[in-house]
Motif scaffolding. Structure first.
Motif, PDB file in Angstrom:
ATOM      1  N   ASP A 100       0.886  -1.090  -0.246  1.00  0.00           N
ATOM      2  CA  ASP A 100       0.081   0.044  -0.287  1.00  0.00           C
ATOM      3  C   ASP A 100       1.489   1.055  -0.236  1.00  0.00           C
ATOM      4  O   ASP A 100       2.355   1.116   0.873  1.00  0.00           O
ATOM      5  N   ASP A 101       0.421   2.175  -0.942  1.00  0.00           N
ATOM      6  CA  ASP A 101       1.261   3.414  -1.134  1.00  0.00           C
ATOM      7  C   ASP A 101       0.216   4.691  -0.703  1.00  0.00           C
ATOM      8  O   ASP A 101      -0.948   4.561  -0.888  1.00  0.00           O
ATOM      9  N   PHE A 102       0.538   5.749  -0.088  1.00  0.00           N
ATOM     10  CA  PHE A 102      -0.453   7.482  -0.839  1.00  0.00           C
ATOM     11  C   PHE A 102       0.533   7.918  -1.298  1.00  0.00           C
ATOM     12  O   PHE A 102       1.435   8.560  -1.476  1.00  0.00           O
ATOM     13  N   LEU A 103      -0.613   8.514  -2.066  1.00  0.00           N
ATOM     14  CA  LEU A 103      -0.087   9.629  -2.504  1.00  0.00           C
ATOM     15  C   LEU A 103      -0.899  11.184  -2.375  1.00  0.00           C
ATOM     16  O   LEU A 103      -1.883  10.967  -1.691  1.00  0.00           O
ATOM     17  N   CYS A 104      -0.143  12.491  -3.094  1.00  0.00           N
ATOM     18  CA  CYS A 104      -1.269  13.568  -2.966  1.00  0.00           C
ATOM     19  C   CYS A 104      -1.539  14.527  -1.543  1.00  0.00           C
ATOM     20  O   CYS A 104      -2.237  14.254  -0.629  1.00  0.00           O
ATOM     21  N   TYR A 105      -0.084  14.718  -1.305  1.00  0.00           N
ATOM     22  CA  TYR A 105      -0.131  15.140  -0.163  1.00  0.00           C
ATOM     23  C   TYR A 105      -0.506  16.841  -0.047  1.00  0.00           C
ATOM     24  O   TYR A 105      -0.491  16.950   1.163  1.00  0.00           O
ATOM     25  N   ARG A 106      -0.051  16.974  -0.984  1.00  0.00           N
ATOM     26  CA  ARG A 106      -0.422  19.067  -1.237  1.00  0.00           C
ATOM     27  C   ARG A 106      -1.953  19.248  -0.929  1.00  0.00           C
ATOM     28  O   ARG A 106      -2.364  18.507  -0.070  1.00  0.00           O
ATOM     29  N   LEU A 107      -1.923  20.851  -0.602  1.00  0.00           N
ATOM     30  CA  LEU A 107      -3.515  20.742  -0.502  1.00  0.00           C
ATOM     31  C   LEU A 107      -4.576  21.178  -1.336  1.00  0.00           C
ATOM     32  O   LEU A 107      -3.282  21.219  -2.750  1.00  0.00           O
ATOM     33  N   PRO A 108      -5.385  20.826  -0.491  1.00  0.00           N
ATOM     34  CA  PRO A 108      -6.446  20.201  -1.736  1.00  0.00           C
ATOM     35  C   PRO A 108      -7.199  21.624  -2.626  1.00  0.00           C
ATOM     36  O   PRO A 108      -8.257  21.804  -1.503  1.00  0.00           O
ATOM     37  N   VAL A 109      -6.336  22.681  -2.504  1.00  0.00           N
ATOM     38  CA  VAL A 109      -7.037  23.440  -3.718  1.00  0.00           C
ATOM     39  C   VAL A 109      -6.664  23.829  -4.626  1.00  0.00           C
ATOM     40  O   VAL A 109      -5.608  22.757  -5.039  1.00  0.00           O
ATOM     41  N   GLN A 110      -7.673  24.320  -5.297  1.00  0.00           N
ATOM     42  CA  GLN A 110      -7.451  24.322  -7.046  1.00  0.00           C
ATOM     43  C   GLN A 110      -6.339  25.280  -7.162  1.00  0.00           C
ATOM     44  O   GLN A 110      -6.740  25.693  -8.162  1.00  0.00           O
ATOM     45  N   ARG A 111      -5.875  26.883  -6.870  1.00  0.00           N
ATOM     46  CA  ARG A 111      -5.500  27.789  -7.275  1.00  0.00           C
ATOM     47  C   ARG A 111      -4.002  27.309  -7.292  1.00  0.00           C
ATOM     48  O   ARG A 111      -3.142  26.077  -6.412  1.00  0.00           O
ATOM     49  N   GLY A 112      -3.512  27.542  -8.676  1.00  0.00           N
ATOM     50  CA  GLY A 112      -2.491  26.786  -9.019  1.00  0.00           C
ATOM     51  C   GLY A 112      -1.322  27.200  -8.252  1.00  0.00           C
ATOM     52  O   GLY A 112       0.263  26.646  -8.105  1.00  0.00           O
ATOM     53  N   ARG A 113      -1.161  28.552  -7.863  1.00  0.00           N
ATOM     54  CA  ARG A 113       0.139  28.529  -6.510  1.00  0.00           C
ATOM     55  C   ARG A 113       0.215  28.025  -5.803  1.00  0.00           C
ATOM     56  O   ARG A 113       1.066  28.065  -5.267  1.00  0.00           O
ATOM     57  N   TRP A 114      -1.191  28.137  -4.482  1.00  0.00           N
ATOM     58  CA  TRP A 114      -0.765  27.353  -4.001  1.00  0.00           C
ATOM     59  C   TRP A 114      -0.378  25.698  -3.447  1.00  0.00           C
ATOM     60  O   TRP A 114       0.109  25.158  -3.351  1.00  0.00           O
ATOM     61  N   LEU A 115      -0.891  25.513  -4.836  1.00  0.00           N
ATOM     62  CA  LEU A 115      -0.421  23.842  -5.138  1.00  0.00           C
ATOM     63  C   LEU A 115       1.078  23.725  -5.700  1.00  0.00           C
ATOM     64  O   LEU A 115       1.628  23.116  -5.012  1.00  0.00           O
ATOM     65  N   GLU A 116       1.524  24.387  -5.866  1.00  0.00           N
ATOM     66  CA  GLU A 116       2.556  24.884  -6.340  1.00  0.00           C
ATOM     67  C   GLU A 116       3.951  24.993  -4.900  1.00  0.00           C
ATOM     68  O   GLU A 116       4.825  24.439  -4.034  1.00  0.00           O
TER      69      GLU A 116
END
Length: 245
Positions: free
Chosen positions: A170-186
């Motif tokens: 089992d593995d886990f992915l996607c720890y970034r903030l669940p927001v749509q703004r590309g700046r905050w994702l980056e």
């Protein structure tokens, strides 16, 4: 209270959501995982359910591959809990977020167990309720993916174990903030590295590599006959004596 939504509507909206910045982040992360886990899996038949926009079998080398959904431009149209395949006929089955939006997730797993050959592999991904993404779905009035089941991983593993499906990894992915703004994702991309190390079970997406075990199955080896002293008459060998020359 959330309004009910059928599987077809949920997957249509989820497929549209995958074109957003946050959806593309999920798509790229999962595509890399599926590539890594499927590249060395062999057999005769491989099938992927739903999400035609995600080619989870692109790295796999099984020659007979098929995409299945209840709609869209795929090879076969059917329901996830009623697959048009014979029992024990598939070597690899892929379920990208199918359990998140299926009306009967447990029924989907039963069907997966039915169509997989012994030692066949099941690869699946889903959203993790015990994560920042799980908290995000608590906001009212949300659409897919936030209306998905978000199945707890211990419950899912219990279902799999009851069916004789063993989790290999089992593995886990996607720890970034669940927001749509590309700046905050980056800006939150460092969470992918830090989260995998310091909070390994807190990724927004879980990934399972599962194998079908069959109780009581054993490998039959050839029954070689041992040649023992009781079944063979010994042959006398003359001693090397000088008086015999």
């Amino acid at each position: 209270m959330r309004s009910p939504m059928n599987t077809k509507q949920a997957f249509e909206q989820f497929a549209s959501w995958l074109t957003t910045p946050l959806g593309q982040y999920v798509l790229q992360s999962e595509s890399a995982w599926y590539d890594q886990r499927s590249v060395d899996l062999f057999g005769y038949r491989a099938v992927q359910l739903q999400l035609p926009g995600l080619d989870a079998l692109r790295a796999n080398r099984i020659s007979w591959r098929c995409a299945v959904a209840d709609r869209g431009s795929v090879a076969v149209h059917c329901l996830a809990h009623a697959l048009p395949f014979a029992s024990q006929s598939l070597d690899l089955l892929v379920l990208p977020h199918v359990l998140d939006f299926a009306e009967d997730p447990h029924g989907v797993l039963r069907e997966a167990d039915r169509v997989l050959v012994p030692e066949g592999r099941l690869l699946l991904t889903g959203f993790n309720p015990w994560s920042l993404w799980g908290l995000r779905r608590l906001q009212p009035g949300e659409s897919p993916p936030w209306q998905g089941h978000f199945l707890p991983l211990p419950r899912l593993k219990d279902w799999l174990a009851l069916l004789g499906l063993e989790v290999m990894q089992d593995d886990f992915l996607c720890y970034r903030l669940p927001v749509q703004r590309g700046r905050w994702l980056e800006r939150s991309r460092l969470l992918d590295v830090a989260g995998d190390r310091w909070w390994p079970g807190g990724g927004g997406v879980y990934c399972l590599d599962v194998v079908k075990r069959v109780r009581g199955m054993c490998i039959i080896e050839p029954a070689w006959r041992r040649i023992g002293a009781a079944g063979v008459t010994p042959v006398p060998v003359a001693e090397d004596r000088g008086d015999l020359l």
